[in-house]
Design a protein around this motif. Structure first.
Motif, PDB file in Angstrom:
ATOM      1  N   GLU A 101       0.946  -1.215  -0.032  1.00  0.00           N
ATOM      2  CA  GLU A 101       0.035   0.044   0.105  1.00  0.00           C
ATOM      3  C   GLU A 101       0.887   1.074   0.026  1.00  0.00           C
ATOM      4  N   LEU A 102       0.346   2.274  -0.723  1.00  0.00           N
ATOM      5  CA  LEU A 102       1.150   3.677  -0.481  1.00  0.00           C
ATOM      6  C   LEU A 102       1.047   4.075   0.880  1.00  0.00           C
ATOM      7  N   ALA A 103       2.122   4.736   1.177  1.00  0.00           N
ATOM      8  CA  ALA A 103       2.274   5.398   2.505  1.00  0.00           C
ATOM      9  C   ALA A 103       2.649   6.778   2.443  1.00  0.00           C
ATOM     10  N   GLY A 104       2.270   7.735   3.189  1.00  0.00           N
ATOM     11  CA  GLY A 104       2.627   9.087   3.190  1.00  0.00           C
ATOM     12  C   GLY A 104       1.571  10.054   2.755  1.00  0.00           C
ATOM     13  N   PHE A 105       1.764  11.172   2.547  1.00  0.00           N
ATOM     14  CA  PHE A 105       0.792  12.183   2.063  1.00  0.00           C
ATOM     15  C   PHE A 105       0.279  12.052   0.430  1.00  0.00           C
ATOM     16  N   LEU A 106      -0.683  11.545   0.190  1.00  0.00           N
ATOM     17  CA  LEU A 106      -1.069  11.361  -1.148  1.00  0.00           C
ATOM     18  C   LEU A 106      -1.528  12.364  -1.864  1.00  0.00           C
ATOM     19  N   ASP A 107      -1.995  13.687  -1.123  1.00  0.00           N
ATOM     20  CA  ASP A 107      -2.707  14.545  -2.021  1.00  0.00           C
ATOM     21  C   ASP A 107      -1.645  15.729  -2.524  1.00  0.00           C
ATOM     22  N   PRO A 108      -1.967  16.541  -2.996  1.00  0.00           N
ATOM     23  CA  PRO A 108      -0.921  17.553  -3.476  1.00  0.00           C
ATOM     24  C   PRO A 108      -0.610  18.730  -2.705  1.00  0.00           C
ATOM     25  N   ILE A 109       0.826  18.774  -2.774  1.00  0.00           N
ATOM     26  CA  ILE A 109       1.353  19.826  -2.037  1.00  0.00           C
ATOM     27  C   ILE A 109       2.054  20.814  -2.917  1.00  0.00           C
ATOM     28  N   HIS A 110       1.666  22.218  -2.569  1.00  0.00           N
ATOM     29  CA  HIS A 110       1.903  23.135  -3.303  1.00  0.00           C
ATOM     30  C   HIS A 110       2.804  24.199  -2.593  1.00  0.00           C
ATOM     31  N   ILE A 111       3.965  24.541  -3.038  1.00  0.00           N
ATOM     32  CA  ILE A 111       5.080  25.474  -2.267  1.00  0.00           C
ATOM     33  C   ILE A 111       5.268  26.681  -3.041  1.00  0.00           C
TER      34      ILE A 111
END
Length: 512
Positions: free
Chosen positions: A417-427
């Motif tokens: 399974e995928l771990a971490g934050f899966l949604d977009p992060i814009h900086i």
């Protein structure tokens, strides 16, 4: 050969004083003073020379007095038989032995007592020099801090605290997108997106909810708070203000510390993150030496000193914060928070709109008149967060631990399974930012390669986020795409009414 008198022989042995005896043996005879050549005689001492000589004489007297007092103390109080030595000599020797390892840092040819006295004196002088801002313009405009009556909306949290918030944009039922924004250091719920136009929020169907951190503005303090509790406060706020769908978290500068916590502890409720000049800990252990060097190199020494105090001796911050954060008057933002600004930021803070915003935001921030929330906030910035930003990195994790899972993986693919934050992060990061240096964003891009970083040439810490209509449009366009406006409830209501009519007619046919 001519004979000379005794007076002439005496005069030949000493410097000529310019006085001649008349030769009258009478003791009461008058003296005749001869004229003298100014080139051969030193001029009379000036008043300045006399004053300097007087002061030097007094200094010699004081030094001799000090030596005498020292000898008296050594003979009467510091000998082995004195009462003082008998009482404190033993404890002092024990403490001295325990602290003797500090002497290894000194040169071998230096007396430790004298060397540490010099070190302590230099520290005191440096501490005093740092506390005094010599570059401060005495003609700088200083504004009066006013207190305003409470007017915030508040929610009751499960632990009994009240959290104040501010709601902008379209109503909850019509919002296409919801943004929740924690504020930065020395700010409040009134910050939000400074200068954002209501028409832009309406155009994109955005609801913007900002709130006061614990102890700021009209929110109750929370002495035991950490980043986990900060994420829980955000979650309870979203539920209380009827944010039913997942929401975006928006942050600027040090407010991003709480945004990072939300990505870590409540990722199931976060639709994405929009971060402008995001702050991370300046003591991040995974930063490269070059990244750390370029980070600290952009800060003034006073700011470096304040971060060092927050990291090692946070209780000492109370003195500085009471002096600078909670007075009746306050100075410009760069003077108050001890940082330098880029060219665009310097122009921005002189604008009347920025001055008005800054004045009101500061007044709300210090409403409660307590320094502890500010100390807690800066300690959160520099202390261990309880997680690493690297944990948000999207990666595949497979369950292969245990004998049964290992045997199963030999004959079939392991469950992954995928771990971490899966949604977009814009900086968004200004390359002329001297408050949150670009080196921090470089570290984020290195450990979170999936984060979308927008580098802004010639932009500073505030210039792209504060009172910039075009910048706000670009941010919303990047996050939400083409503007679609708020959700139309009338169409939904008409659709529901048509469904009710169909159901009603079908029931009639069934009855017949």
């Amino acid at each position: 050969m001519a004979t000379t008198s005794w007076s002439e022989e005496l005069a030949s042995l000493v410097e000529d004083p310019g006085v001649r005896f008349t030769g009258d043996p009478n003791p009461t005879a008058s003296f005749k003073t001869t004229s003298f050549d100014a080139s051969n005689v030193e001029s009379e001492e000036s008043l300045k020379d006399q004053a300097i000589g007087f002061l030097m004489a007094w200094c010699e007297i004081v030094m001799e007095l000090g030596r005498g007092c020292r000898d008296i103390l050594q003979q009467n109080l510091l000998n082995e038989d004195s009462y003082v030595v008998r009482k404190i000599g033993g404890p002092c020797s024990k403490v001295s032995k325990r602290l003797s390892f500090f002497n290894h840092f000194l040169p071998e040819d230096r007396d430790p007592l004298q060397a540490w006295f010099v070190v302590f004196s230099v520290f005191v002088l440096a501490f005093a020099a740092i506390s005094v801002d010599l570059n401060r313009d005495p003609l700088t405009k200083v504004m009066k801090v006013a207190m305003h009556p409470p007017n915030a909306s508040r929610i009751l949290l499960p632990d009994g605290r009240y959290l104040a918030y501010h709601d902008q944009g379209v109503p909850a039922g019509r919002a296409r997108f919801s943004l929740i924004a924690p504020h930065s250091f020395r700010s409040s719920r009134l910050a939000g997106i400074p200068g954002i136009k209501p028409s832009l929020l309406e155009e994109y169907g955005v609801r913007l909810v900002t709130y006061d951190l614990p102890g700021f503005g009209e929110s109750d303090p929370h002495p035991g708070r950490n980043l986990n509790s900060s994420a829980m406060d955000m979650l309870h706020l979203a539920n209380a203000v009827n944010v039913s769908d997942n929401f975006w978290v928006l942050c600027h500068s040090s407010g991003c510390v709480h945004a990072w916590a939300s990505l870590r502890y409540i990722p199931e409720r976060i639709a994405g993150a929009a971060m402008l000049a995001p702050m991370i800990s300046p003591y991040e252990p995974h930063m490269l030496k070059d990244e750390l060097k370029r980070t600290w190199g952009r800060w003034l020494r006073r700011r470096q000193f304040m971060y060092s105090l927050a990291y090692r001796f946070p209780k000492l911050l109370s003195f500085f914060y009471r002096k600078s954060f909670l007075p009746e008057n306050h100075d410009r933002i760069d003077k108050l928070l001890s940082f330098s600004l880029g060219k665009k930021d310097e122009i921005l803070i002189e604008e009347p709109a920025f001055e008005e915003f800054w004045q009101r935001d500061v007044e709300e921030s210090v409403r409660q008149g307590k320094v502890q929330p500010f100390i807690e906030e800066v300690v959160l910035q520099v202390s261990k967060w309880g997680f690493d930003i690297e944990e948000l990195h999207v990666q595949k994790k497979c369950q292969t631990r245990g004998i049964l899972l290992w045997l199963k993986s030999m004959y079939s693919e392991a469950e992954c399974e995928l771990a971490g934050f899966l949604d977009p992060i814009h900086i968004w990061q200004g390359l002329d930012d001297r408050v949150v240096p670009p080196s921090m964003t470089e570290y984020i891009g290195r450990v979170l390669p999936e984060a979308m970083i927008h580098k802004l040439p010639n932009e500073g810490h505030f210039s792209y986020y504060f009172f910039c209509d075009e910048c706000h449009k670009q941010i919303f366009s990047t996050l939400f795409g083409t503007p679609q406006g708020p959700i139309e409830q009338q169409k939904e209501t008409a659709f529901e009414e048509n469904n009710e009519d169909v159901l009603h007619k079908s029931s009639l046919f069934n009855i017949e």
